[in-house]
Design a protein around this motif. Sequence first.
Motif, PDB file in Angstrom:
ATOM      1  N   ALA A   1       0.843  -1.108   0.013  1.00 48.60           N
ATOM      2  CA  ALA A   1       0.212   0.166  -0.013  1.00 48.60           C
ATOM      3  C   ALA A   1       0.857   1.264   0.030  1.00 48.60           C
ATOM      4  O   ALA A   1       2.044   1.228   0.721  1.00 48.60           O
ATOM      5  N   ALA A   2       0.513   2.212  -0.728  1.00 45.61           N
ATOM      6  CA  ALA A   2       1.208   3.504  -0.878  1.00 45.61           C
ATOM      7  C   ALA A   2       0.456   4.618  -0.722  1.00 45.61           C
ATOM      8  O   ALA A   2      -0.797   4.863  -1.232  1.00 45.61           O
ATOM      9  N   SER A   3       0.732   5.601   0.144  1.00 43.94           N
ATOM     10  CA  SER A   3       0.280   6.688   0.497  1.00 43.94           C
ATOM     11  C   SER A   3       0.857   8.289  -0.252  1.00 43.94           C
ATOM     12  O   SER A   3       2.029   8.204   0.328  1.00 43.94           O
ATOM     13  N   LEU A   4       0.246   8.788  -0.888  1.00 45.11           N
ATOM     14  CA  LEU A   4       0.795   9.828  -1.426  1.00 45.11           C
ATOM     15  C   LEU A   4       0.401  11.208  -0.761  1.00 45.11           C
ATOM     16  O   LEU A   4      -0.976  11.425  -0.937  1.00 45.11           O
ATOM     17  N   SER A   5       0.987  12.058   0.064  1.00 46.46           N
ATOM     18  CA  SER A   5       0.350  13.020   0.705  1.00 46.46           C
ATOM     19  C   SER A   5      -0.983  12.596   1.337  1.00 46.46           C
ATOM     20  O   SER A   5      -1.762  13.470   1.499  1.00 46.46           O
ATOM     21  N   GLY A   6      -1.029  11.643   2.342  1.00 44.99           N
ATOM     22  CA  GLY A   6      -1.986  11.166   2.701  1.00 44.99           C
ATOM     23  C   GLY A   6      -2.566  11.766   4.020  1.00 44.99           C
ATOM     24  O   GLY A   6      -1.803  12.149   4.903  1.00 44.99           O
ATOM     25  N   VAL A   7      -3.935  11.513   4.320  1.00 49.59           N
ATOM     26  CA  VAL A   7      -4.563  11.967   5.442  1.00 49.59           C
ATOM     27  C   VAL A   7      -4.188  10.951   6.308  1.00 49.59           C
ATOM     28  O   VAL A   7      -5.341   9.852   6.540  1.00 49.59           O
ATOM     29  N   VAL A   8      -3.192  10.905   7.048  1.00 50.26           N
ATOM     30  CA  VAL A   8      -2.709   9.575   8.034  1.00 50.26           C
ATOM     31  C   VAL A   8      -3.310   9.862   9.434  1.00 50.26           C
ATOM     32  O   VAL A   8      -3.515   8.729  10.146  1.00 50.26           O
ATOM     33  N   ASP A   9      -3.578  11.127   9.824  1.00 48.28           N
ATOM     34  CA  ASP A   9      -3.920  11.385  11.168  1.00 48.28           C
ATOM     35  C   ASP A   9      -5.534  11.929  11.090  1.00 48.28           C
ATOM     36  O   ASP A   9      -5.660  13.103  11.059  1.00 48.28           O
ATOM     37  N   ILE A  10      -6.550  10.956  10.689  1.00 52.47           N
ATOM     38  CA  ILE A  10      -8.033  11.517  10.533  1.00 52.47           C
ATOM     39  C   ILE A  10      -8.508  12.099  11.662  1.00 52.47           C
ATOM     40  O   ILE A  10      -9.346  13.113  11.432  1.00 52.47           O
ATOM     41  N   ALA A  11      -8.188  11.579  12.773  1.00 55.16           N
ATOM     42  CA  ALA A  11      -8.972  12.238  14.009  1.00 55.16           C
ATOM     43  C   ALA A  11      -8.372  13.634  14.137  1.00 55.16           C
ATOM     44  O   ALA A  11      -9.389  14.468  14.544  1.00 55.16           O
ATOM     45  N   ASN A  12      -7.353  13.990  13.906  1.00 51.04           N
ATOM     46  CA  ASN A  12      -6.767  15.379  13.820  1.00 51.04           C
ATOM     47  C   ASN A  12      -7.246  16.130  12.693  1.00 51.04           C
ATOM     48  O   ASN A  12      -7.675  17.403  12.841  1.00 51.04           O
ATOM     49  N   ARG A  13      -7.210  15.727  11.495  1.00 47.33           N
ATOM     50  CA  ARG A  13      -7.681  16.423  10.226  1.00 47.33           C
ATOM     51  C   ARG A  13      -9.078  16.715   9.964  1.00 47.33           C
ATOM     52  O   ARG A  13      -9.419  17.579   9.574  1.00 47.33           O
ATOM     53  N   MET A  14      -9.898  15.866  10.550  1.00 49.36           N
ATOM     54  CA  MET A  14     -11.366  15.986  10.220  1.00 49.36           C
ATOM     55  C   MET A  14     -11.781  17.164  10.896  1.00 49.36           C
ATOM     56  O   MET A  14     -12.842  17.704  10.634  1.00 49.36           O
ATOM     57  N   GLN A  15     -10.946  17.605  12.155  1.00 53.99           N
ATOM     58  CA  GLN A  15     -11.503  18.890  12.665  1.00 53.99           C
ATOM     59  C   GLN A  15     -11.619  20.166  11.546  1.00 53.99           C
ATOM     60  O   GLN A  15     -12.601  20.925  12.048  1.00 53.99           O
ATOM     61  N   ALA A  16     -11.089  19.985  10.623  1.00 55.58           N
ATOM     62  CA  ALA A  16     -10.995  21.269   9.679  1.00 55.58           C
ATOM     63  C   ALA A  16     -12.270  20.837   8.533  1.00 55.58           C
ATOM     64  O   ALA A  16     -12.514  21.912   7.927  1.00 55.58           O
ATOM     65  N   PHE A  17     -12.978  19.771   8.743  1.00 56.14           N
ATOM     66  CA  PHE A  17     -13.998  19.397   7.954  1.00 56.14           C
ATOM     67  C   PHE A  17     -15.364  18.970   8.825  1.00 56.14           C
ATOM     68  O   PHE A  17     -15.706  17.817   8.784  1.00 56.14           O
ATOM     69  N   PRO A  18     -15.638  19.744   9.589  1.00 56.13           N
ATOM     70  CA  PRO A  18     -16.953  19.402  10.730  1.00 56.13           C
ATOM     71  C   PRO A  18     -18.123  18.903   9.917  1.00 56.13           C
ATOM     72  O   PRO A  18     -18.777  17.998  10.668  1.00 56.13           O
ATOM     73  N   GLN A  19     -18.437  19.326   8.811  1.00 58.30           N
ATOM     74  CA  GLN A  19     -19.671  18.959   8.271  1.00 58.30           C
ATOM     75  C   GLN A  19     -19.515  17.479   7.684  1.00 58.30           C
ATOM     76  O   GLN A  19     -20.233  16.599   7.887  1.00 58.30           O
ATOM     77  N   ASP A  20     -18.298  17.249   6.967  1.00 57.93           N
ATOM     78  CA  ASP A  20     -17.978  16.015   6.735  1.00 57.93           C
ATOM     79  C   ASP A  20     -18.080  14.927   7.999  1.00 57.93           C
ATOM     80  O   ASP A  20     -18.327  13.775   7.635  1.00 57.93           O
ATOM     81  N   ALA A  21     -17.276  15.378   9.000  1.00 59.37           N
ATOM     82  CA  ALA A  21     -17.039  14.442  10.047  1.00 59.37           C
ATOM     83  C   ALA A  21     -18.203  14.234  10.761  1.00 59.37           C
ATOM     84  O   ALA A  21     -18.644  12.891  11.010  1.00 59.37           O
ATOM     85  N   MET A  22     -19.200  14.924  10.595  1.00 60.40           N
ATOM     86  CA  MET A  22     -20.747  14.458  11.329  1.00 60.40           C
ATOM     87  C   MET A  22     -21.421  13.703  10.201  1.00 60.40           C
ATOM     88  O   MET A  22     -21.885  12.805  10.822  1.00 60.40           O
ATOM     89  N   LEU A  23     -21.246  13.705   8.868  1.00 61.11           N
ATOM     90  CA  LEU A  23     -22.082  12.738   8.163  1.00 61.11           C
ATOM     91  C   LEU A  23     -21.046  11.522   8.040  1.00 61.11           C
ATOM     92  O   LEU A  23     -21.874  10.610   7.878  1.00 61.11           O
ATOM     93  N   ILE A  24     -20.021  11.663   7.978  1.00 62.35           N
ATOM     94  CA  ILE A  24     -19.311  10.343   8.039  1.00 62.35           C
ATOM     95  C   ILE A  24     -19.353   9.569   9.307  1.00 62.35           C
ATOM     96  O   ILE A  24     -19.562   8.406   9.114  1.00 62.35           O
ATOM     97  N   PHE A  25     -18.869  10.388  10.535  1.00 61.90           N
ATOM     98  CA  PHE A  25     -18.699   9.523  11.782  1.00 61.90           C
ATOM     99  C   PHE A  25     -19.708   9.575  12.725  1.00 61.90           C
ATOM    100  O   PHE A  25     -19.991   8.895  13.802  1.00 61.90           O
TER     101      PHE A  25
END
Length: 258
Positions: A145-169
């Motif tokens: 598996a290869a990650s290019l510029s990946g969102v590897v810390d989703i718990a930290n990064r989803m704070q920037a996308f509150p609407q997406d975070a609510m819909l997803i999680f």
Amino acid sequence: MAFFDCHFHSDALGVAATMNVILPQPSTSQIGMAAQKHGAKHPTLLLLHGLSDDHSIWMRRTSIERYASKHGIAVVMPAVNRSFYTDMAYGPKYWTFISEELPAIARSFFPLAEERELNYVAGLSMGGYGALKLALTHPDRYAAAASLSGVVDIANRMQAFPQDAMLIFGEGAEVRGTASDLFHLAEQVVRSSQPSPQLYQICGTEDFLYEDNVRFRDYLRSIGLEAKYEEEPGQHEWGFWDRHIQNVLEWLPLPNRA
């Protein structure tokens, strides 16, 4: 190479779904294209898109067809919208789609290998997260598996996308320590008796995700999970990913590199 723009029904999503597929086609008359074939069924790279893109983006922004041709590898590029490759709390079951339904459907349509040693996954940004999530959740299915510029810390990064975070999680959901957290998944692989997939992580030093990637790299090293890590000057942009998807293809443990 042969190119397919594939539209099909997904039971997991309950709607029509899409994927682009490129398949090896050995030929002596294609101008400017190297080509090879490994066998009756093709080694396969599942190549995942980022948050603002769709299944067509790798074909539109890179020369992935030309790059894959000389390696004799099939490339499957599905669309998952802004799902973060997750069964959404308020939306479709994109994790079920990408991890279970899509591989079965793609193999029913095309001559794609089923063996772990011939299956790989890669992606950029949100897709880098999806690639690592697939391989760390199912190390028995993916050899690399290869990650290019990946969102590897989703718990930290989803704070920037509150609407997406609510819909997803879901409202106020805790992601860290769950099956959606790459740190947790990596630890589970180390604790299991299953062989780890080969991992490749690349990020530009000017990328807004750089610090997250360094932190994830250091965590993998601290728990004894081997991963190839690279960084260089670069931002979150297609010139960087076009260069490095070529490196990913060179790195993949294809049969002729044993």
